[in-house]
Design a protein around this motif. Structure first.
Motif, PDB file in Angstrom:
ATOM      1  N   THR A 159      54.013  26.954  55.454  1.00 35.15           N
ATOM      2  CA  THR A 159      53.310  25.673  55.413  1.00 35.15           C
ATOM      3  C   THR A 159      51.810  25.863  55.641  1.00 35.15           C
ATOM      4  O   THR A 159      51.359  26.935  56.060  1.00 35.15           O
ATOM      5  CB  THR A 159      53.851  24.740  56.507  1.00 35.15           C
ATOM      6  N   THR A 160      51.053  24.797  55.382  1.00 31.31           N
ATOM      7  CA  THR A 160      49.608  24.845  55.624  1.00 31.31           C
ATOM      8  C   THR A 160      49.315  25.070  57.106  1.00 31.31           C
ATOM      9  O   THR A 160      48.371  25.799  57.452  1.00 31.31           O
ATOM     10  CB  THR A 160      48.953  23.536  55.142  1.00 31.31           C
ATOM     11  N   ALA A 161      50.103  24.462  57.978  1.00 27.15           N
ATOM     12  CA  ALA A 161      49.893  24.648  59.419  1.00 27.15           C
ATOM     13  C   ALA A 161      50.060  26.122  59.809  1.00 27.15           C
ATOM     14  O   ALA A 161      49.265  26.660  60.592  1.00 27.15           O
ATOM     15  CB  ALA A 161      50.850  23.768  60.214  1.00 27.15           C
ATOM     16  N   VAL A 162      51.071  26.761  59.277  1.00 26.42           N
ATOM     17  CA  VAL A 162      51.279  28.189  59.562  1.00 26.42           C
ATOM     18  C   VAL A 162      50.138  29.009  58.973  1.00 26.42           C
ATOM     19  O   VAL A 162      49.639  29.950  59.606  1.00 26.42           O
ATOM     20  CB  VAL A 162      52.652  28.649  59.015  1.00 26.42           C
ATOM     21  N   ALA A 163      49.700  28.660  57.769  1.00 22.51           N
ATOM     22  CA  ALA A 163      48.595  29.388  57.139  1.00 22.51           C
ATOM     23  C   ALA A 163      47.327  29.281  57.980  1.00 22.51           C
ATOM     24  O   ALA A 163      46.606  30.269  58.173  1.00 22.51           O
ATOM     25  CB  ALA A 163      48.350  28.848  55.728  1.00 22.51           C
ATOM     26  N   LEU A 164      47.037  28.100  58.497  1.00 20.53           N
ATOM     27  CA  LEU A 164      45.840  27.925  59.325  1.00 20.53           C
ATOM     28  C   LEU A 164      45.975  28.659  60.659  1.00 20.53           C
ATOM     29  O   LEU A 164      44.995  29.232  61.155  1.00 20.53           O
ATOM     30  CB  LEU A 164      45.566  26.441  59.545  1.00 20.53           C
ATOM     31  N   ALA A 165      47.159  28.643  61.240  1.00 20.71           N
ATOM     32  CA  ALA A 165      47.371  29.402  62.484  1.00 20.71           C
ATOM     33  C   ALA A 165      47.197  30.894  62.221  1.00 20.71           C
ATOM     34  O   ALA A 165      46.588  31.612  63.037  1.00 20.71           O
ATOM     35  CB  ALA A 165      48.750  29.114  63.049  1.00 20.71           C
ATOM     36  N   ALA A 166      47.711  31.372  61.082  1.00 17.25           N
ATOM     37  CA  ALA A 166      47.543  32.786  60.733  1.00 17.25           C
ATOM     38  C   ALA A 166      46.065  33.119  60.534  1.00 17.25           C
ATOM     39  O   ALA A 166      45.600  34.187  60.946  1.00 17.25           O
ATOM     40  CB  ALA A 166      48.338  33.117  59.469  1.00 17.25           C
ATOM     41  N   LEU A 175      37.344  36.221  55.756  1.00 14.64           N
ATOM     42  CA  LEU A 175      37.694  34.925  56.351  1.00 14.64           C
ATOM     43  C   LEU A 175      36.677  33.847  56.027  1.00 14.64           C
ATOM     44  O   LEU A 175      37.044  32.760  55.566  1.00 14.64           O
ATOM     45  CB  LEU A 175      37.855  35.049  57.866  1.00 14.64           C
ATOM     46  N   PHE A 176      35.405  34.127  56.276  1.00 13.22           N
ATOM     47  CA  PHE A 176      34.409  33.075  56.077  1.00 13.22           C
ATOM     48  C   PHE A 176      34.268  32.704  54.604  1.00 13.22           C
ATOM     49  O   PHE A 176      34.313  31.525  54.253  1.00 13.22           O
ATOM     50  CB  PHE A 176      33.051  33.489  56.662  1.00 13.22           C
ATOM     51  N   VAL A 177      34.113  33.699  53.744  1.00 15.67           N
ATOM     52  CA  VAL A 177      33.853  33.395  52.323  1.00 15.67           C
ATOM     53  C   VAL A 177      35.118  32.921  51.611  1.00 15.67           C
ATOM     54  O   VAL A 177      35.139  31.839  51.029  1.00 15.67           O
ATOM     55  CB  VAL A 177      33.246  34.621  51.602  1.00 15.67           C
ATOM     56  N   PHE A 178      36.188  33.728  51.676  1.00 22.97           N
ATOM     57  CA  PHE A 178      37.361  33.436  50.839  1.00 22.97           C
ATOM     58  C   PHE A 178      38.338  32.439  51.469  1.00 22.97           C
ATOM     59  O   PHE A 178      38.968  31.668  50.759  1.00 22.97           O
ATOM     60  CB  PHE A 178      38.072  34.734  50.461  1.00 22.97           C
ATOM     61  N   HIS A 179      38.466  32.451  52.803  1.00 18.06           N
ATOM     62  CA  HIS A 179      39.399  31.521  53.440  1.00 18.06           C
ATOM     63  C   HIS A 179      38.753  30.160  53.677  1.00 18.06           C
ATOM     64  O   HIS A 179      39.358  29.132  53.394  1.00 18.06           O
ATOM     65  CB  HIS A 179      39.883  32.078  54.781  1.00 18.06           C
ATOM     66  N   GLN A 238      38.070  28.606  50.014  1.00 20.38           N
ATOM     67  CA  GLN A 238      39.455  28.143  50.235  1.00 20.38           C
ATOM     68  C   GLN A 238      40.385  28.636  49.126  1.00 20.38           C
ATOM     69  O   GLN A 238      41.208  27.889  48.608  1.00 20.38           O
ATOM     70  CB  GLN A 238      39.491  26.623  50.362  1.00 20.38           C
ATOM     71  N   TRP A 239      40.215  29.926  48.786  1.00 20.21           N
ATOM     72  CA  TRP A 239      41.052  30.521  47.745  1.00 20.21           C
ATOM     73  C   TRP A 239      42.414  30.931  48.283  1.00 20.21           C
ATOM     74  O   TRP A 239      43.387  30.967  47.556  1.00 20.21           O
ATOM     75  CB  TRP A 239      40.368  31.738  47.132  1.00 20.21           C
ATOM     76  N   HIS A 240      42.472  31.324  49.538  1.00 18.38           N
ATOM     77  CA  HIS A 240      43.748  31.726  50.126  1.00 18.38           C
ATOM     78  C   HIS A 240      43.639  31.679  51.648  1.00 18.38           C
ATOM     79  O   HIS A 240      42.557  31.481  52.193  1.00 18.38           O
ATOM     80  CB  HIS A 240      44.158  33.128  49.664  1.00 18.38           C
ATOM     81  N   HIS A 241      44.800  31.847  52.298  1.00 18.29           N
ATOM     82  CA  HIS A 241      44.876  32.004  53.750  1.00 18.29           C
ATOM     83  C   HIS A 241      45.464  33.385  54.023  1.00 18.29           C
ATOM     84  O   HIS A 241      45.963  34.041  53.114  1.00 18.29           O
ATOM     85  CB  HIS A 241      45.757  30.929  54.380  1.00 18.29           C
ATOM     86  N   PHE A 242      45.429  33.777  55.276  1.00 14.26           N
ATOM     87  CA  PHE A 242      45.970  35.100  55.605  1.00 14.26           C
ATOM     88  C   PHE A 242      47.458  35.178  55.268  1.00 14.26           C
ATOM     89  O   PHE A 242      47.939  36.184  54.766  1.00 14.26           O
ATOM     90  CB  PHE A 242      45.744  35.424  57.085  1.00 14.26           C
ATOM     91  N   TYR A 243      48.195  34.120  55.551  1.00 15.00           N
ATOM     92  CA  TYR A 243      49.626  34.095  55.261  1.00 15.00           C
ATOM     93  C   TYR A 243      49.930  32.832  54.471  1.00 15.00           C
ATOM     94  O   TYR A 243      49.895  31.728  55.009  1.00 15.00           O
ATOM     95  CB  TYR A 243      50.434  34.122  56.566  1.00 15.00           C
TER      96      TYR A 243
END
Length: 159
Positions: free
Chosen positions: A56-63, A39-43, A47-52
């Protein structure tokens, strides 16, 4: 309760703190891998990816937020089990360290194989050749898991 009332430790009583030590290390390792490494390094940092990444970006950030909460829950759960194991018996730190390493490798391996390749809910990076990234991610996870298992095997209690 007098000392005569306390049952003598047998194989079952001595095994519980040992199992708690290993379980606490694995949970702590999974939590650290999720919360700090992934989470800290890659998300967040890279900012290479999100969990989901399939919405949308909002869903990705919530995930990412839910993933972050789950990672810290595993970390704290592992520390509570470690405190309990320490209260019951002396903790063998080399064994706990092996369990932490196995937990880090286990989490990264499940993430790399199941989440990246099988479910495809996110990839390490986008718009690049993934072969080197996947080989590094999955290979380093497998090495960490194998090294942790080797330490656990070398430090297992005599029977």
């Amino acid at each position: 309760m007098t000392p005569a009332d306390v049952p003598a430790p047998g194989p079952r009583r001595t095994g519980a703190p040992e199992r708690r030590t290993v379980l606490s290390g694995v949970l702590f390792g999974c939590g650290i891998a999720a919360s700090l490494i992934d989470l800290f390094v890659f998300h967040l940092l890279l900012q290479w990816h999100h969990f989901y990444d399939l919405s949308t970006t909002a869903v990705a950030l919530a995930a990412d937020g839910l993933f972050h909460a789950a990672g810290w829950f595993l970390t704290v759960w592992g520390l509570f089990l470690l405190a309990d194991a320490r209260r019951r018996a002396e903790v063998r730190w080399a064994r706990w360290g092996g369990a932490v390493l196995a937990g880090v490798g286990l989490f990264q391996l499940v993430d790399g194989v199941v989440l990246h390749k099988v479910l495809r809910i996110h990839q390490i990076r986008y718009d690049v050749d993934l072969l080197v990234y996947d080989a590094t991610w999955i290979g380093s996870a497998a090495l960490a898991l194998l090294a942790g298992l080797a330490v656990l095997r070398a430090t297992r209690p005599a029977r």
